[in-house]
Write a protein that holds these residues in place. Structure first.
Motif, mmCIF file in Angstrom:
data_model
loop_
_atom_site.group_PDB
_atom_site.id
_atom_site.type_symbol
_atom_site.label_atom_id
_atom_site.label_comp_id
_atom_site.label_asym_id
_atom_site.label_seq_id
_atom_site.Cartn_x
_atom_site.Cartn_y
_atom_site.Cartn_z
ATOM 1 N N CYS A 166 -9.475 -0.956 -3.643
ATOM 2 C CA CYS A 166 -8.418 -1.962 -2.912
ATOM 3 C C CYS A 166 -9.173 -2.985 -2.096
ATOM 4 O O CYS A 166 -8.989 -4.098 -2.193
ATOM 5 C CB CYS A 166 -7.887 -0.621 -1.746
ATOM 6 S SG CYS A 166 -6.596 -1.612 -0.758
ATOM 7 N N ARG B 180 -1.624 -1.550 -4.183
ATOM 8 C CA ARG B 180 -2.760 -0.728 -4.341
ATOM 9 C C ARG B 180 -2.189 0.838 -3.978
ATOM 10 O O ARG B 180 -1.140 0.766 -3.043
ATOM 11 C CB ARG B 180 -3.951 -0.984 -3.343
ATOM 12 C CG ARG B 180 -4.460 -2.106 -3.429
ATOM 13 C CD ARG B 180 -4.933 -2.378 -4.939
ATOM 14 N NE ARG B 180 -5.941 -1.458 -5.763
ATOM 15 C CZ ARG B 180 -6.206 -1.883 -6.928
ATOM 16 N NH1 ARG B 180 -5.633 -2.396 -7.713
ATOM 17 N NH2 ARG B 180 -7.117 -0.780 -7.196
ATOM 18 N N LEU C 246 0.776 -1.366 0.025
ATOM 19 C CA LEU C 246 -0.145 0.017 -0.104
ATOM 20 C C LEU C 246 0.898 1.283 -0.100
ATOM 21 O O LEU C 246 1.835 1.429 0.835
ATOM 22 C CB LEU C 246 -1.007 0.192 1.290
ATOM 23 C CG LEU C 246 -1.687 1.209 1.572
ATOM 24 C CD1 LEU C 246 -2.777 1.495 0.279
ATOM 25 C CD2 LEU C 246 -2.568 1.147 2.953
ATOM 26 N N SER D 139 -10.631 4.963 -4.428
ATOM 27 C CA SER D 139 -9.427 4.067 -4.382
ATOM 28 C C SER D 139 -9.582 3.015 -3.436
ATOM 29 O O SER D 139 -9.049 1.818 -3.329
ATOM 30 C CB SER D 139 -8.350 4.861 -4.354
ATOM 31 O OG SER D 139 -8.273 5.641 -3.239
ATOM 32 N N CYS E 216 -1.048 -7.893 -4.511
ATOM 33 C CA CYS E 216 -2.083 -6.871 -4.489
ATOM 34 C C CYS E 216 -1.438 -5.596 -4.283
ATOM 35 O O CYS E 216 -0.989 -5.119 -2.982
ATOM 36 C CB CYS E 216 -3.185 -7.051 -3.260
ATOM 37 S SG CYS E 216 -4.531 -5.947 -3.275
#
Length: 205
Positions: A193, A92, A64, A189, A90
């Motif tokens: 996410c 983001r 993140l 966003s 992932c």
């Protein structure tokens, strides 16, 4: 299925507030947060991103970062940082900072800060500097402890108060306070996410 073991997901973030958000989102999605790396600023995280991506060939990862003003949109920043994410990665981007995601739960953040809900912006992702907005809202708090913790001392030269990060972690980590599912209604966003994490954990497109 209910008997399926929760998936372990490793993480990387810019700093302590981002780490708290990352862990909360993983727990909300039904995953087990593993070790969280980084936390030494964005440039350090950028230097290590390919190593994390290589690790995501074999184990699940959630990285993140904040958009800030580094790119015109999240997709452009993702393309710059990680054009070919691994299958179990992932990656983001919060617009423009994770504070915008916290401000998205207007009812709970206003109660936490001790201000009226009407003072909290309805579109936190349109803010130029969500962290500064958070401090400015704390400045209006009815609670002296919030003002002293989150607002910088005059002449300190700091952008936040001495316990700003601790207060943000407190708000984020307590399941009775921040509600990601509510905040996502005001933060595109964050919504994306949460959807991406669910795909990583539960599969599907």
């Amino acid at each position: 299925m209910s008997s399926q073991a929760a998936i372990l997901i490793y993480g990387a973030a810019e700093g302590p507030t981002d780490e708290a958000v990352l862990k909360r989102l993983l727990a909300e999605a039904g995953a087990v947060p593993g070790a969280v790396y980084g936390q030494n600023g964005k440039q350090s995280l950028k230097r290590d991103i390919r190593g994390y991506n290589n690790a995501a060939l074999y184990s699940s990862w959630f990285v993140l970062i904040d958009l800030d003003h580094d790119a015109p949109c999240p997709s452009a920043l993702r393309e710059e940082w990680l054009p070919e994410p691994a299958p179990k990665m992932c990656f983001r981007v919060a617009v423009r900072e994770v504070e915008a995601w916290l401000l998205g739960d207007r009812e709970r953040i206003s109660a936490f800060l001790g201000i009226g809900t009407v003072k909290v912006p309805r579109d936190p992702e349109s803010l130029d500097d969500p962290k500064r907005t958070m401090v400015d809202l704390a400045r209006q708090s009815r609670r002296r402890d919030i003002r002293e913790d989150m607002v910088p001392r005059p002449g300190s030269g700091r952008s936040v108060g001495p316990a700003y990060t601790s207060r943000m972690i407190e708000f984020t980590s307590d399941s009775g306070r921040w509600r990601p599912e509510v905040a996502a209604e005001n933060s595109r966003s964050l919504l994306r996410c949460r959807n991406a994490l669910n795909r990583l954990i539960h599969g599907g497109s």
